[in-house]
Design a protein around this motif. Structure first.
Motif, PDB file in Angstrom:
ATOM      1  N   VAL A 125       0.047  -5.949   0.948  1.00 27.72           N
ATOM      2  CA  VAL A 125      -0.484  -5.712  -0.399  1.00 27.72           C
ATOM      3  C   VAL A 125      -0.719  -4.219  -0.605  1.00 27.72           C
ATOM      4  O   VAL A 125      -0.360  -3.660  -1.647  1.00 27.72           O
ATOM      5  CB  VAL A 125      -1.773  -6.523  -0.634  1.00 27.72           C
ATOM      6  CG1 VAL A 125      -2.517  -6.041  -1.864  1.00 27.72           C
ATOM      7  CG2 VAL A 125      -1.451  -8.005  -0.753  1.00 27.72           C
ATOM      8  N   ALA A 126      -1.306  -3.555   0.380  1.00 27.38           N
ATOM      9  CA  ALA A 126      -1.551  -2.111   0.268  1.00 27.38           C
ATOM     10  C   ALA A 126      -0.235  -1.357   0.120  1.00 27.38           C
ATOM     11  O   ALA A 126      -0.131  -0.430  -0.688  1.00 27.38           O
ATOM     12  CB  ALA A 126      -2.312  -1.619   1.494  1.00 27.38           C
ATOM     13  N   GLU A 127       0.767  -1.765   0.889  1.00 25.39           N
ATOM     14  CA  GLU A 127       2.079  -1.112   0.794  1.00 25.39           C
ATOM     15  C   GLU A 127       2.685  -1.313  -0.594  1.00 25.39           C
ATOM     16  O   GLU A 127       3.281  -0.403  -1.155  1.00 25.39           O
ATOM     17  CB  GLU A 127       3.016  -1.694   1.866  1.00 25.39           C
ATOM     18  CG  GLU A 127       4.360  -1.008   1.938  1.00 25.39           C
ATOM     19  CD  GLU A 127       5.253  -1.577   3.038  1.00 25.39           C
ATOM     20  OE1 GLU A 127       6.474  -1.429   2.920  1.00 25.39           O
ATOM     21  OE2 GLU A 127       4.713  -2.167   4.009  1.00 25.39           O
ATOM     22  N   SER A 128       2.493  -2.498  -1.176  1.00 23.24           N
ATOM     23  CA  SER A 128       3.065  -2.766  -2.501  1.00 23.24           C
ATOM     24  C   SER A 128       2.305  -2.049  -3.613  1.00 23.24           C
ATOM     25  O   SER A 128       2.827  -1.888  -4.705  1.00 23.24           O
ATOM     26  CB  SER A 128       3.087  -4.271  -2.777  1.00 23.24           C
ATOM     27  OG  SER A 128       1.784  -4.762  -2.990  1.00 23.24           O
ATOM     28  N   SER A 171       5.955   2.531  -5.252  1.00 16.83           N
ATOM     29  CA  SER A 171       6.403   1.359  -4.514  1.00 16.83           C
ATOM     30  C   SER A 171       6.702   0.221  -5.480  1.00 16.83           C
ATOM     31  O   SER A 171       6.154   0.147  -6.562  1.00 16.83           O
ATOM     32  CB  SER A 171       5.327   0.927  -3.520  1.00 16.83           C
ATOM     33  OG  SER A 171       5.761  -0.177  -2.785  1.00 16.83           O
ATOM     34  N   SER A 172       7.584  -0.681  -5.061  1.00 20.71           N
ATOM     35  CA  SER A 172       7.945  -1.834  -5.866  1.00 20.71           C
ATOM     36  C   SER A 172       7.647  -3.092  -5.065  1.00 20.71           C
ATOM     37  O   SER A 172       7.986  -3.185  -3.884  1.00 20.71           O
ATOM     38  CB  SER A 172       9.439  -1.775  -6.202  1.00 20.71           C
ATOM     39  OG  SER A 172       9.913  -3.030  -6.605  1.00 20.71           O
ATOM     40  N   VAL A 173       7.030  -4.071  -5.699  1.00 16.49           N
ATOM     41  CA  VAL A 173       6.711  -5.330  -5.028  1.00 16.49           C
ATOM     42  C   VAL A 173       7.995  -5.970  -4.515  1.00 16.49           C
ATOM     43  O   VAL A 173       8.053  -6.458  -3.384  1.00 16.49           O
ATOM     44  CB  VAL A 173       5.956  -6.286  -5.982  1.00 16.49           C
ATOM     45  CG1 VAL A 173       5.810  -7.661  -5.371  1.00 16.49           C
ATOM     46  CG2 VAL A 173       4.601  -5.719  -6.334  1.00 16.49           C
ATOM     47  N   SER A 174       9.015  -5.936  -5.325  1.00 14.20           N
ATOM     48  CA  SER A 174      10.284  -6.544  -4.940  1.00 14.20           C
ATOM     49  C   SER A 174      10.878  -5.877  -3.702  1.00 14.20           C
ATOM     50  O   SER A 174      11.346  -6.555  -2.777  1.00 14.20           O
ATOM     51  CB  SER A 174      11.274  -6.450  -6.105  1.00 14.20           C
ATOM     52  OG  SER A 174      12.518  -6.976  -5.739  1.00 14.20           O
ATOM     53  N   LEU A 175      10.848  -4.557  -3.658  1.00 14.51           N
ATOM     54  CA  LEU A 175      11.404  -3.847  -2.504  1.00 14.51           C
ATOM     55  C   LEU A 175      10.589  -4.096  -1.239  1.00 14.51           C
ATOM     56  O   LEU A 175      11.159  -4.282  -0.148  1.00 14.51           O
ATOM     57  CB  LEU A 175      11.477  -2.349  -2.788  1.00 14.51           C
ATOM     58  CG  LEU A 175      12.485  -1.928  -3.857  1.00 14.51           C
ATOM     59  CD1 LEU A 175      12.384  -0.426  -4.127  1.00 14.51           C
ATOM     60  CD2 LEU A 175      13.888  -2.301  -3.439  1.00 14.51           C
ATOM     61  N   VAL A 176       9.266  -4.115  -1.361  1.00 14.24           N
ATOM     62  CA  VAL A 176       8.407  -4.382  -0.202  1.00 14.24           C
ATOM     63  C   VAL A 176       8.667  -5.796   0.299  1.00 14.24           C
ATOM     64  O   VAL A 176       8.792  -6.031   1.507  1.00 14.24           O
ATOM     65  CB  VAL A 176       6.915  -4.188  -0.562  1.00 14.24           C
ATOM     66  CG1 VAL A 176       6.012  -4.666   0.563  1.00 14.24           C
ATOM     67  CG2 VAL A 176       6.633  -2.735  -0.888  1.00 14.24           C
TER      68      VAL A 176
END
Length: 135
Positions: A34-37, A42-47
């Motif tokens: 979640v932190a990375e997204s 950043s993109s949720v889809s890419l993460v």
């Protein structure tokens, strides 16, 4: 709870169906993803793709871990003092205020706030909160 899913086609006996377990994620893993997204750029889809998970699962985790900032704060009551010996306003000023629908609020410390009847509740709340913070 783990769910078992099979890789075979339903109703077809391929002879070799593998059972696979749904991966369960620890709270630390969820928080890290979640932190990375949420990082800038950043993109949720890419993460999600990078970590081989469904983007909807990551969106669900984000929603679950979101702090409830949008929850309305409870209303605060402020003390009101009714003064019976207040000086009467001049008749001309009173008629003008009634026609315009003006409201005058006198705060502790002598601060007077005059608002028109058309003021929104949110705007009045912001003004009164700002004045309370300064006082």
């Amino acid at each position: 709870m783990d769910t078992i899913a099979t890789d075979g086609v339903a109703g077809q006996d391929s002879g070799m169906t593998r059972a696979r377990r749904r991966k369960s994620y620890s709270l630390e893993e969820k928080q890290r993803l979640v932190a990375e997204s949420c990082e800038s750029g950043s993109s949720v889809s890419l993460v999600a793709r990078r970590h081989d998970i469904n983007a909807n699962l990551l969106f669900t985790w984000r929603r679950q871990m979101r702090t409830p900032t949008s929850v309305a704060s409870p209303l605060e009551l402020i003390p009101v003092e009714v003064i019976s010996s207040a000086p009467a306003a001049s008749p001309a000023a009173a008629v003008g205020a009634e026609q315009r629908g003006m409201i005058e609020i006198v705060l502790v410390g002598g601060v007077r706030v005059r608002v028109d009847a058309a003021i929104s509740e949110a705007a009045l709340r912001r003004v009164l909160s700002a004045l309370k913070a300064v006082a």
